[in-house]
Design an enzyme around this catalytic site. Structure first.
Site, PDB file in Angstrom:
ATOM      1  N   ASP A  20      -0.809 -13.450   7.220  1.00 24.18           N
ATOM      2  CA  ASP A  20      -0.383 -13.052   8.561  1.00 24.18           C
ATOM      3  C   ASP A  20      -1.279 -11.881   8.938  1.00 24.18           C
ATOM      4  O   ASP A  20      -1.067 -10.756   8.504  1.00 24.18           O
ATOM      5  CB  ASP A  20       1.099 -12.666   8.542  1.00 24.18           C
ATOM      6  CG  ASP A  20       1.578 -12.220   9.922  1.00 24.18           C
ATOM      7  OD1 ASP A  20       0.753 -12.117  10.846  1.00 24.18           O
ATOM      8  OD2 ASP A  20       2.791 -11.958  10.073  1.00 24.18           O
ATOM      9  N   PHE A  24       7.386  -9.943   9.527  1.00 20.40           N
ATOM     10  CA  PHE A  24       7.680  -9.283  10.800  1.00 20.40           C
ATOM     11  C   PHE A  24       8.809 -10.060  11.484  1.00 20.40           C
ATOM     12  O   PHE A  24       9.146 -11.163  11.070  1.00 20.40           O
ATOM     13  CB  PHE A  24       6.429  -9.189  11.684  1.00 20.40           C
ATOM     14  CG  PHE A  24       6.693  -8.310  12.874  1.00 20.40           C
ATOM     15  CD1 PHE A  24       7.038  -6.978  12.697  1.00 20.40           C
ATOM     16  CD2 PHE A  24       6.650  -8.809  14.166  1.00 20.40           C
ATOM     17  CE1 PHE A  24       7.338  -6.165  13.790  1.00 20.40           C
ATOM     18  CE2 PHE A  24       6.942  -7.996  15.254  1.00 20.40           C
ATOM     19  CZ  PHE A  24       7.287  -6.678  15.074  1.00 20.40           C
ATOM     20  N   ASP A  25       9.405  -9.493  12.529  1.00 18.25           N
ATOM     21  CA  ASP A  25      10.620 -10.111  13.094  1.00 18.25           C
ATOM     22  C   ASP A  25      10.415 -11.548  13.556  1.00 18.25           C
ATOM     23  O   ASP A  25      11.213 -12.429  13.246  1.00 18.25           O
ATOM     24  CB  ASP A  25      11.240  -9.226  14.194  1.00 18.25           C
ATOM     25  CG  ASP A  25      10.293  -8.904  15.347  1.00 18.25           C
ATOM     26  OD1 ASP A  25       9.121  -9.302  15.293  1.00 18.25           O
ATOM     27  OD2 ASP A  25      10.739  -8.246  16.306  1.00 18.25           O
ATOM     28  N   LYS A  40      -3.592  -7.627  18.684  1.00 17.05           N
ATOM     29  CA  LYS A  40      -3.700  -6.318  18.023  1.00 17.05           C
ATOM     30  C   LYS A  40      -5.185  -6.026  17.781  1.00 17.05           C
ATOM     31  O   LYS A  40      -5.865  -5.542  18.665  1.00 17.05           O
ATOM     32  CB  LYS A  40      -2.922  -6.339  16.697  1.00 17.05           C
ATOM     33  CG  LYS A  40      -1.410  -6.269  16.862  1.00 17.05           C
ATOM     34  CD  LYS A  40      -0.765  -7.578  17.143  1.00 17.05           C
ATOM     35  CE  LYS A  40       0.747  -7.523  17.003  1.00 17.05           C
ATOM     36  NZ  LYS A  40       1.386  -8.754  17.473  1.00 17.05           N
ATOM     37  N   ALA A  70      -2.444 -10.094  11.640  1.00 18.26           N
ATOM     38  CA  ALA A  70      -2.499  -9.399  12.935  1.00 18.26           C
ATOM     39  C   ALA A  70      -3.411  -8.165  12.897  1.00 18.26           C
ATOM     40  O   ALA A  70      -4.118  -7.887  13.852  1.00 18.26           O
ATOM     41  CB  ALA A  70      -1.096  -8.995  13.371  1.00 18.26           C
ATOM     42  N   TYR A 102     -11.114 -27.959  30.246  1.00 16.35           N
ATOM     43  CA  TYR A 102      -9.943 -28.339  29.450  1.00 16.35           C
ATOM     44  C   TYR A 102     -10.342 -28.607  28.006  1.00 16.35           C
ATOM     45  O   TYR A 102      -9.635 -28.249  27.071  1.00 16.35           O
ATOM     46  CB  TYR A 102      -9.295 -29.583  30.049  1.00 16.35           C
ATOM     47  CG  TYR A 102      -7.940 -29.917  29.465  1.00 16.35           C
ATOM     48  CD1 TYR A 102      -6.773 -29.489  30.088  1.00 16.35           C
ATOM     49  CD2 TYR A 102      -7.830 -30.655  28.285  1.00 16.35           C
ATOM     50  CE1 TYR A 102      -5.532 -29.781  29.553  1.00 16.35           C
ATOM     51  CE2 TYR A 102      -6.589 -30.947  27.737  1.00 16.35           C
ATOM     52  CZ  TYR A 102      -5.434 -30.511  28.372  1.00 16.35           C
ATOM     53  OH  TYR A 102      -4.218 -30.794  27.839  1.00 16.35           O
ATOM     54  N   HIS A 107      17.249  -8.153  19.061  1.00 14.74           N
ATOM     55  CA  HIS A 107      16.908  -6.813  19.545  1.00 14.74           C
ATOM     56  C   HIS A 107      16.198  -6.806  20.894  1.00 14.74           C
ATOM     57  O   HIS A 107      16.227  -5.823  21.606  1.00 14.74           O
ATOM     58  CB  HIS A 107      16.072  -6.060  18.512  1.00 14.74           C
ATOM     59  CG  HIS A 107      14.856  -6.820  18.062  1.00 14.74           C
ATOM     60  ND1 HIS A 107      14.945  -7.964  17.309  1.00 14.74           N
ATOM     61  CD2 HIS A 107      13.540  -6.616  18.276  1.00 14.74           C
ATOM     62  CE1 HIS A 107      13.717  -8.413  17.068  1.00 14.74           C
ATOM     63  NE2 HIS A 107      12.852  -7.622  17.648  1.00 14.74           N
TER      64      HIS A 107
HETATM   65  N1  F0G Z   1       2.957 -10.983  12.664  1.00 16.77           N
HETATM   66  C1  F0G Z   1       2.923  -9.636  12.718  1.00 16.77           C
HETATM   67  C2  F0G Z   1       2.643  -8.858  11.478  1.00 16.77           C
HETATM   68  C3  F0G Z   1       3.168  -8.991  13.926  1.00 16.77           C
HETATM   69  O1  F0G Z   1       3.144  -7.665  13.974  1.00 16.77           O
HETATM   70  C4  F0G Z   1       3.431  -9.761  15.088  1.00 16.77           C
HETATM   71  C5  F0G Z   1       3.718  -9.132  16.362  1.00 16.77           C
HETATM   72  C6  F0G Z   1       3.433 -11.155  14.984  1.00 16.77           C
HETATM   73  C7  F0G Z   1       3.190 -11.724  13.757  1.00 16.77           C
HETATM   74  C8  F0G Z   1       3.695 -12.041  16.169  1.00 16.77           C
HETATM   75  O2  F0G Z   1       2.653 -12.002  17.048  1.00 16.77           O
HETATM   76  O3  F0G Z   1       3.597 -11.022  19.150  1.00 16.77           O
HETATM   77  O4  F0G Z   1       1.428 -12.239  19.143  1.00 16.77           O
HETATM   78  O5  F0G Z   1       3.533 -13.467  18.859  1.00 16.77           O
HETATM   79  N2  F0G Z   1       3.968  -7.927  16.485  1.00 16.77           N
HETATM   80  C9  F0G Z   1       4.167  -7.194  17.711  1.00 16.77           C
HETATM   81  C10 F0G Z   1       4.605  -5.809  17.382  1.00 16.77           C
HETATM   82  C11 F0G Z   1       4.991  -7.864  18.750  1.00 16.77           C
HETATM   83  O6  F0G Z   1       5.061  -5.122  18.311  1.00 16.77           O
HETATM   84  O7  F0G Z   1       4.474  -5.366  16.249  1.00 16.77           O
HETATM   85  P1  F0G Z   1       2.817 -12.189  18.644  1.00 16.77           P
END
Ligand code: F0G
Length: 463
Positions: free
Chosen positions: A216, A125-126, A259, A218, A73, A453
């Protein structure tokens, strides 16, 4: 011009069967899913390009690491290994594991944003946009103009428009800008990279106005590969050196490790200065929402696999093969006369659905139309990165018009082969040939208030 496919720098030891359902079956399945591709069962998909997130194939070393995972833990050796890898690669003083990228956003954003505050990004991103809004703030995208024309082939279309950024800060008042977020690569603009020069310029503005910069991150490794390939002065630097310099401009980072970390689950949050009072606040939020700060919602085995994957993901041979897949597809699409965000980005092909369906307006979701047609055509699952994903203005409820209408074909890492990519191009070509016969798009019959979406129901508008 056709280009040579870069052969996989690995061989395959374990396989997962896939099958293509009949066209009739696919039509029934997508109708039952209310024309929402997220509603399909994976077994009903032949080639799944919905996302490159968490869909990666792990290596033998990573699977061996899964067995070595320490599930304590607190203070697990797998946590210490992940912490060491992250400090080594990113050069940050404090790293916090979290279960995925949006968890990092949930932990961090409320510490900087509230009602009346803005986040400005090269593009949110969304989920990032959603977490800005859930914290009470408002999200503004500020990408360079070149990104808005998919046919303009210039490098670093993911960059922030620096001039507009400074204008926005002055208009809104620097005290009202809670965060500047540099998304690398710029996912929504087509996986387009951000140059080091742009990182440097944005960082200078952040310092000038005393606004914290969050990266950010990823797809930091793919971004570094593009810098090495395309930016003057970086050809002889290693990917690791380029990543270290990129991160040197951030005060914090949030990261989906699903990613470039080449794992199926994981995320991280970093704070440059380990002594910053921010660290205690991050830990407190993390303990409440994610779990104790030495695991943050991850199993020991997940942290172990990620610590290994982070090094595999920055291997230059791997990145050459990875970006090579996109270039191979891009060249095939050029031959077929299919428009996409060009030059190709790092994690997929973003097909210009506006160009394929010029007669379908944004509020009938042309990129969703193309995604649905591809599924019906060949069982390929992509997704809309356009007005359907963008959703409604949180203040007025009005449908927003996205800068782009992209249908994204995201390519999972180390999963699909050249022949799979050929199938995708053939399907796109077939849909393009009959695009003019598809006269209308879709209307939403039900949608949730946030990130619609993923769950919305759609109905075809009769022609
Ligand atoms: N920031 C970026 C640029 C992303 O592409 C994503 C996720 C996230 C944050 C959020 O990360 O999914 O681990 O919580 N992108 C995925 C996509 C879902 O399909 O592009 P997460």
């Amino acid at each position: 011009m056709s280009i040579k496919y870069v052969a996989e720098p690995f061989r395959i030891k374990s396989v997962e069967p896939i099958r293509m359902a009949t066209r009739q079956e696919r039509e029934a399945k997508i109708l039952a899913a209310h024309n929402n591709l997220f509603g399909l069962k994976s077994e009903d998909v032949y080639i799944d390009l919905l996302t490159d997130s968490g869909t990666n194939a792990m290596s033998v070393e990573q699977w061996a690491g899964v067995m070595r995972g320490d599930e304590a833990y607190a203070g697990a050796s797998s946590y210490l290994k992940l912490e060491a890898a992250a400090k080594d690669i990113f050069g940050f003083g404090y790293v916090q594991p979290v279960h995925q990228g949006r968890a990092a956003e949930k932990v961090l954003f409320p510490l900087f944003l509230c009602a009346g505050k803005y986040a400005i990004s090269n593009m949110h991103f969304d989920t990032t946009r959603a977490h800005v809004e859930l914290a009470g703030g408002r999200a503004i995208d500020c990408v360079v103009a070149a990104a808005k024309d998919p046919s303009t082939r210039v490098p670093f279309k993911g960059n922030m428009d620096v001039e507009r950024l400074e204008k926005l800060i002055n208009e809104l008042g620097a005290q009202n800008v809670g965060l500047i977020i540099m998304t690398i690569t710029n996912n929504s603009a087509g996986g387009q990279p951000v140059s080091m020069q742009n990182m440097r310029e944005v960082s200078a503005i952040c310092k000038k106005y005393d606004i914290p910069m969050n990266i950010d991150a990823a797809r930091y490794a793919e971004n570094a590969y593009f810098i090495k390939r395309d930016e003057a002065g970086y050809a002889d630097k290693s990917i690791k050196e380029i990543i270290a310099e990129t991160f040197s401009f951030g005060d914090m980072f949030t990261m989906s490790a699903k990613k470039d970390g080449i794992v199926n689950m994981g995320g991280m949050l970093g704070v440059r200065d380990a002594e910053s009072p921010l660290v205690l606040k991050v830990k407190a939020n993390c303990i409440s929402y994610e779990g104790f700060y030495t695991y943050g919602g991850l199993s020991g085995r997940d942290m172990e696999a990620l610590a290994i994957g982070m090094y595999e993901g920055i291997d230059e041979n791997f990145l050459r093969y990875r970006v090579g897949q996109m270039e191979y597809m891009g060249a095939k699409l050029d031959e077929a006369g299919i428009a996409y965000q060009s030059p190709v980005g790092g994690h997929g092909l973003f097909i210009d659905a506006k160009a394929m369906f010029p007669h379908i307006p944004y509020y009938e979701y042309p990129a969703q139309v193309l995604a649905l047609e591809l599924y019906k055509e060949a069982g390929i699952r992509g997704c809309d990165i356009g007005s359907y994903m963008m959703g409604n203005n949180p203040d007025t409820g009005e449908q927003l018009e996205s800068e782009f209408e992209f249908t994204r074909m995201a390519i999972p890492r180390r999963v699909y082969t050249q022949a799979h990519l050929d199938v995708v191009v053939e399907a796109l070509t077939a849909v393009k040939a009959r695009a003019h016969t598809i006269k209308r798009g879709y209307r939403i019959t039900w949608e949730p208030p946030v990130l619609r979406h993923f769950q919305a129901r759609l109905e075809k508008i009769s022609e």
